[in-house]
Design a protein around this motif. Structure first.
Motif, PDB file in Angstrom:
ATOM      1  N   GLN A 257      -0.809  -6.922   3.663  1.00 38.69           N
ATOM      2  CA  GLN A 257      -0.384  -5.856   2.770  1.00 38.69           C
ATOM      3  C   GLN A 257      -1.545  -5.502   1.846  1.00 38.69           C
ATOM      4  O   GLN A 257      -2.227  -6.390   1.324  1.00 38.69           O
ATOM      5  CB  GLN A 257       0.820  -6.280   1.928  1.00 38.69           C
ATOM      6  N   TYR A 258      -1.767  -4.210   1.668  1.00 36.93           N
ATOM      7  CA  TYR A 258      -2.849  -3.754   0.799  1.00 36.93           C
ATOM      8  C   TYR A 258      -2.275  -2.772  -0.207  1.00 36.93           C
ATOM      9  O   TYR A 258      -1.701  -1.742   0.168  1.00 36.93           O
ATOM     10  CB  TYR A 258      -3.948  -3.078   1.625  1.00 36.93           C
ATOM     11  N   GLN A 259      -2.385  -3.101  -1.491  1.00 37.66           N
ATOM     12  CA  GLN A 259      -1.879  -2.249  -2.558  1.00 37.66           C
ATOM     13  C   GLN A 259      -2.990  -1.314  -3.010  1.00 37.66           C
ATOM     14  O   GLN A 259      -3.954  -1.729  -3.674  1.00 37.66           O
ATOM     15  CB  GLN A 259      -1.384  -3.102  -3.726  1.00 37.66           C
ATOM     16  N   LEU A 260      -2.892  -0.039  -2.614  1.00 42.54           N
ATOM     17  CA  LEU A 260      -3.938   0.927  -2.954  1.00 42.54           C
ATOM     18  C   LEU A 260      -3.944   1.242  -4.448  1.00 42.54           C
ATOM     19  O   LEU A 260      -4.997   1.257  -5.098  1.00 42.54           O
ATOM     20  CB  LEU A 260      -3.729   2.210  -2.147  1.00 42.54           C
ATOM     21  N   THR A 261      -2.758   1.534  -4.986  1.00 44.63           N
ATOM     22  CA  THR A 261      -2.591   1.784  -6.419  1.00 44.63           C
ATOM     23  C   THR A 261      -1.291   1.117  -6.834  1.00 44.63           C
ATOM     24  O   THR A 261      -0.663   0.405  -6.050  1.00 44.63           O
ATOM     25  CB  THR A 261      -2.537   3.293  -6.726  1.00 44.63           C
ATOM     26  N   THR A 262      -0.857   1.372  -8.043  1.00 38.25           N
ATOM     27  CA  THR A 262       0.404   0.778  -8.490  1.00 38.25           C
ATOM     28  C   THR A 262       1.606   1.318  -7.743  1.00 38.25           C
ATOM     29  O   THR A 262       2.671   0.698  -7.716  1.00 38.25           O
ATOM     30  CB  THR A 262       0.601   1.020  -9.994  1.00 38.25           C
ATOM     31  N   ILE A 263       1.464   2.508  -7.100  1.00 40.11           N
ATOM     32  CA  ILE A 263       2.611   3.096  -6.400  1.00 40.11           C
ATOM     33  C   ILE A 263       2.383   3.277  -4.899  1.00 40.11           C
ATOM     34  O   ILE A 263       3.337   3.493  -4.159  1.00 40.11           O
ATOM     35  CB  ILE A 263       3.016   4.448  -7.031  1.00 40.11           C
ATOM     36  N   PHE A 264       1.126   3.205  -4.430  1.00 37.58           N
ATOM     37  CA  PHE A 264       0.828   3.379  -3.012  1.00 37.58           C
ATOM     38  C   PHE A 264       0.449   2.041  -2.388  1.00 37.58           C
ATOM     39  O   PHE A 264      -0.302   1.261  -2.984  1.00 37.58           O
ATOM     40  CB  PHE A 264      -0.316   4.371  -2.796  1.00 37.58           C
ATOM     41  N   GLY A 265       0.952   1.811  -1.157  1.00 38.35           N
ATOM     42  CA  GLY A 265       0.582   0.599  -0.441  1.00 38.35           C
ATOM     43  C   GLY A 265       0.549   0.827   1.055  1.00 38.35           C
ATOM     44  O   GLY A 265       1.200   1.742   1.581  1.00 38.35           O
ATOM     45  N   LEU A 266      -0.212   0.009   1.765  1.00 38.90           N
ATOM     46  CA  LEU A 266      -0.303   0.043   3.218  1.00 38.90           C
ATOM     47  C   LEU A 266      -0.051  -1.352   3.777  1.00 38.90           C
ATOM     48  O   LEU A 266      -0.529  -2.348   3.228  1.00 38.90           O
ATOM     49  CB  LEU A 266      -1.686   0.532   3.674  1.00 38.90           C
TER      50      LEU A 266
ATOM     51  N   TYR B 158       5.469   4.034  -0.751  1.00 32.54           N
ATOM     52  CA  TYR B 158       5.297   4.830  -1.957  1.00 32.54           C
ATOM     53  C   TYR B 158       6.467   4.536  -2.894  1.00 32.54           C
ATOM     54  O   TYR B 158       7.634   4.754  -2.556  1.00 32.54           O
ATOM     55  CB  TYR B 158       5.257   6.323  -1.634  1.00 32.54           C
ATOM     56  N   ALA B 159       6.161   4.010  -4.077  1.00 32.93           N
ATOM     57  CA  ALA B 159       7.194   3.634  -5.046  1.00 32.93           C
ATOM     58  C   ALA B 159       7.686   4.879  -5.769  1.00 32.93           C
ATOM     59  O   ALA B 159       6.995   5.422  -6.648  1.00 32.93           O
ATOM     60  CB  ALA B 159       6.644   2.612  -6.030  1.00 32.93           C
ATOM     61  N   LEU B 160       8.874   5.337  -5.407  1.00 35.22           N
ATOM     62  CA  LEU B 160       9.459   6.502  -6.074  1.00 35.22           C
ATOM     63  C   LEU B 160       9.921   6.153  -7.482  1.00 35.22           C
ATOM     64  O   LEU B 160       9.766   6.928  -8.428  1.00 35.22           O
ATOM     65  CB  LEU B 160      10.628   7.031  -5.244  1.00 35.22           C
ATOM     66  N   THR B 161      10.546   4.980  -7.619  1.00 36.85           N
ATOM     67  CA  THR B 161      10.993   4.448  -8.905  1.00 36.85           C
ATOM     68  C   THR B 161      10.742   2.946  -8.871  1.00 36.85           C
ATOM     69  O   THR B 161      10.385   2.394  -7.816  1.00 36.85           O
ATOM     70  CB  THR B 161      12.492   4.718  -9.136  1.00 36.85           C
ATOM     71  N   PRO B 162      10.930   2.235  -9.978  1.00 34.59           N
ATOM     72  CA  PRO B 162      10.767   0.774  -9.940  1.00 34.59           C
ATOM     73  C   PRO B 162      11.708   0.083  -8.946  1.00 34.59           C
ATOM     74  O   PRO B 162      11.432  -1.053  -8.536  1.00 34.59           O
ATOM     75  CB  PRO B 162      11.082   0.362 -11.382  1.00 34.59           C
ATOM     76  N   LEU B 163      12.795   0.748  -8.536  1.00 31.97           N
ATOM     77  CA  LEU B 163      13.775   0.124  -7.650  1.00 31.97           C
ATOM     78  C   LEU B 163      13.872   0.788  -6.281  1.00 31.97           C
ATOM     79  O   LEU B 163      14.621   0.308  -5.422  1.00 31.97           O
ATOM     80  CB  LEU B 163      15.169   0.132  -8.302  1.00 31.97           C
ATOM     81  N   THR B 164      13.152   1.878  -6.054  1.00 34.45           N
ATOM     82  CA  THR B 164      13.259   2.613  -4.788  1.00 34.45           C
ATOM     83  C   THR B 164      11.871   2.890  -4.230  1.00 34.45           C
ATOM     84  O   THR B 164      11.014   3.432  -4.934  1.00 34.45           O
ATOM     85  CB  THR B 164      14.000   3.953  -4.988  1.00 34.45           C
ATOM     86  N   THR B 165      11.675   2.520  -2.963  1.00 33.32           N
ATOM     87  CA  THR B 165      10.386   2.701  -2.301  1.00 33.32           C
ATOM     88  C   THR B 165      10.574   3.528  -1.043  1.00 33.32           C
ATOM     89  O   THR B 165      11.474   3.261  -0.238  1.00 33.32           O
ATOM     90  CB  THR B 165       9.761   1.348  -1.926  1.00 33.32           C
ATOM     91  N   LEU B 166       9.743   4.540  -0.874  1.00 27.06           N
ATOM     92  CA  LEU B 166       9.717   5.331   0.357  1.00 27.06           C
ATOM     93  C   LEU B 166       8.864   4.603   1.389  1.00 27.06           C
ATOM     94  O   LEU B 166       7.743   4.171   1.092  1.00 27.06           O
ATOM     95  CB  LEU B 166       9.140   6.713   0.080  1.00 27.06           C
ATOM     96  N   LEU B 167       9.380   4.458   2.614  1.00 29.27           N
ATOM     97  CA  LEU B 167       8.670   3.777   3.690  1.00 29.27           C
ATOM     98  C   LEU B 167       8.469   4.738   4.860  1.00 29.27           C
ATOM     99  O   LEU B 167       9.403   5.445   5.248  1.00 29.27           O
ATOM    100  CB  LEU B 167       9.452   2.557   4.182  1.00 29.27           C
ATOM    101  N   VAL B 168       7.278   4.740   5.446  1.00 33.00           N
ATOM    102  CA  VAL B 168       6.980   5.499   6.659  1.00 33.00           C
ATOM    103  C   VAL B 168       6.199   4.568   7.575  1.00 33.00           C
ATOM    104  O   VAL B 168       5.183   3.997   7.165  1.00 33.00           O
ATOM    105  CB  VAL B 168       6.160   6.769   6.364  1.00 33.00           C
ATOM    106  N   SER B 169       6.670   4.395   8.822  1.00 30.98           N
ATOM    107  CA  SER B 169       6.014   3.446   9.721  1.00 30.98           C
ATOM    108  C   SER B 169       5.813   4.054  11.101  1.00 30.98           C
ATOM    109  O   SER B 169       6.574   4.921  11.537  1.00 30.98           O
ATOM    110  CB  SER B 169       6.825   2.151   9.840  1.00 30.98           C
ATOM    111  N   ALA B 170       4.769   3.573  11.771  1.00 20.87           N
ATOM    112  CA  ALA B 170       4.482   3.938  13.159  1.00 20.87           C
ATOM    113  C   ALA B 170       4.161   2.663  13.914  1.00 20.87           C
ATOM    114  O   ALA B 170       3.411   1.812  13.421  1.00 20.87           O
ATOM    115  CB  ALA B 170       3.316   4.911  13.239  1.00 20.87           C
ATOM    116  N   GLU B 171       4.733   2.525  15.112  1.00 23.45           N
ATOM    117  CA  GLU B 171       4.584   1.290  15.889  1.00 23.45           C
ATOM    118  C   GLU B 171       4.301   1.621  17.348  1.00 23.45           C
ATOM    119  O   GLU B 171       4.903   2.533  17.911  1.00 23.45           O
ATOM    120  CB  GLU B 171       5.861   0.461  15.775  1.00 23.45           C
ATOM    121  N   VAL B 172       3.377   0.876  17.942  1.00 15.05           N
ATOM    122  CA  VAL B 172       3.055   0.976  19.355  1.00 15.05           C
ATOM    123  C   VAL B 172       3.476  -0.328  20.015  1.00 15.05           C
ATOM    124  O   VAL B 172       3.137  -1.414  19.538  1.00 15.05           O
ATOM    125  CB  VAL B 172       1.547   1.213  19.579  1.00 15.05           C
ATOM    126  N   ILE B 173       4.242  -0.236  21.134  1.00 10.00           N
ATOM    127  CA  ILE B 173       4.747  -1.424  21.827  1.00 10.00           C
ATOM    128  C   ILE B 173       4.300  -1.381  23.280  1.00 10.00           C
ATOM    129  O   ILE B 173       4.580  -0.403  23.988  1.00 10.00           O
ATOM    130  CB  ILE B 173       6.294  -1.507  21.767  1.00 10.00           C
TER     131      ILE B 173
END
Length: 267
Positions: free
Chosen positions: A11-20, A58-73
């Motif tokens: 996990q890499y925290q880009l900023t306080t609200i963005f992460g990868l 992406y942290a929308l609020t302190p309690l809600t995080t937006l998630l977007v994922s892509a997976e190759v199988i």
């Protein structure tokens, strides 16, 4: 079957609200073979699976995080045509993760599962919706907890023809919709009632009584669990679940109870 897996990620925290997040997993499926029928299933379903996933947070609020994922199988079958041994598919999901102190706890993700014709290998190409979700709504100061679980995805199967002595590699779209109500009882006991519905829609036809038929199964279930708290994090108890399956292929219906022990650990 036996199923072994190894996974890991960073996990890499880009900023306080963005992460990868980046993750990889390897799974190995090996089916046991004691009869000729087992040998056919083994030849169809023994495989090695390797998946890679990237996820954006992406942290929308302190309690809600937006998630977007892509997976190759990549699923590589051990037996069959080497040129078509690997099925490469993709899973794209987006949704939300809710913190423990939010009005709704858990996560819900929706998107697309794609098995393109160009990389389907020996299975039927497929493109359709995918769902993953597990949500809990606390009620009456958390004395009641309403839970919901959702799943929709594609899985591999060996479909035996009931009219011929053969089996074919198949896929089926599996859906699960389940509701549960959990409530506190005296003496540190917890009760839970469960109701659910499942479907399995096979993507390749089988030969039944001389006619190609797409198998469709439906399962209704209900039951209850009685647990007792052991410390702050562990629960142990009994579970009873009744399932009824109906199928458009005669002879595959059933209706029965299952009983067992249940243990849970929540950090």
């Amino acid at each position: 079957r036996t199923e072994d897996w190894l996974n890991g990620g960073v996990q890499y925290q880009l900023t306080t609200i963005f992460g990868l997040d980046f993750a990889a997993e390897e799974r190995r499926f090996r089916y046991l073979a004691e009869t000729p029928e087992d040998e056919r299933i083994k030849a169809l379903l023994d495989r090695d699976s390797l998946s890679y996933q990237a996820r954006f947070r992406y942290a929308l609020t302190p309690l809600t995080t937006l998630l977007v994922s892509a997976e190759v199988i990549d699923d590589t079958f051990r037996f069959g045509d080497p040129a078509r041994a690997t099925t490469k598919s993709y899973r794209y999901l987006a949704g939300f993760d809710f913190g423990q102190k939010a009005i709704i706890n858990g996560s819900f993700l929706a998107g697309v599962r794609d098995i393109p014709a160009s990389s389907a290998g020996t299975v039927t190409p497929y493109t359709g919706p995918a769902l993953r979700g597990a949500l809990v709504v606390p009620l009456l100061e958390q004395r009641l907890r309403l839970g919901a679980n959702f799943t929709r995805d594609v899985y591999y199967s060996a479909s035996a023809s009931l009219a011929e002595d053969e089996a074919v590699r198949n896929t089926y779209v599996y859906g699960l919709w389940q509701l549960s109500l959990e409530f506190d009882l005296p003496l540190r006991f917890i009760g839970r009632v469960i109701g659910g519905w499942q479907n399995a829609d096979y993507q390749s036809p089988i030969l039944f009584e001389g006619t190609e038929t797409l198998r469709k199964d439906r399962v209704r279930s209900y039951g209850f669990t009685l647990l007792r708290r052991l410390g702050r994090h562990a629960r142990f108890g009994l579970t009873a679940l009744h399932t009824t399956r109906s199928s458009n292929i005669p002879g595959l219906d059933y209706s029965r109870w299952r009983y067992g022990l249940s243990g849970e650990f929540a950090p």
